[in-house]
Design a protein around this motif. Sequence first.
Motif, PDB file in Angstrom:
ATOM      1  N   TYR A  21       0.283   6.465  14.693  1.00 27.88           N
ATOM      2  CA  TYR A  21       0.088   6.458  13.255  1.00 27.88           C
ATOM      3  C   TYR A  21       1.255   7.162  12.566  1.00 27.88           C
ATOM      4  N   LYS A  38      -7.979   3.451   2.297  1.00 32.38           N
ATOM      5  CA  LYS A  38      -8.501   2.119   1.973  1.00 32.38           C
ATOM      6  C   LYS A  38      -7.546   1.367   1.051  1.00 32.38           C
ATOM      7  N   VAL A  41      -4.687  -0.106   3.095  1.00 39.14           N
ATOM      8  CA  VAL A  41      -5.131  -1.279   3.841  1.00 39.14           C
ATOM      9  C   VAL A  41      -5.336  -2.463   2.900  1.00 39.14           C
ATOM     10  N   SER A  48      -4.567  -0.073   9.525  1.00 41.49           N
ATOM     11  CA  SER A  48      -5.693   0.859   9.534  1.00 41.49           C
ATOM     12  C   SER A  48      -5.188   2.241   9.133  1.00 41.49           C
ATOM     13  N   TYR A  49      -6.109   3.198   9.042  1.00 40.73           N
ATOM     14  CA  TYR A  49      -5.742   4.553   8.641  1.00 40.73           C
ATOM     15  C   TYR A  49      -6.628   5.561   9.347  1.00 40.73           C
TER      16      TYR A  49
END
Length: 64
Positions: A21, A38, A41, A48-49
């Motif tokens: 990441y 969010k 994304v 993703s996160y």
Amino acid sequence: MTGLLAAAALLLAPSAQAAGYVYVGMYPSAAACDAAGKAYVAGGQAVSYFCDATPTTARLSIWV
């Protein structure tokens, strides 16, 4: 002082970055971090996160 120590702990602790990441930034709460993740994304800037959270701060990392 507690917030500063929590932020330092997040910066030094092993986290999602080890999994590939990319660190994006610090947020004042887990909810703010989640909303920002969010948004990355939804905007197509991340797949993703992940939020590393403490009671006073949260660190956002995204998978690009």
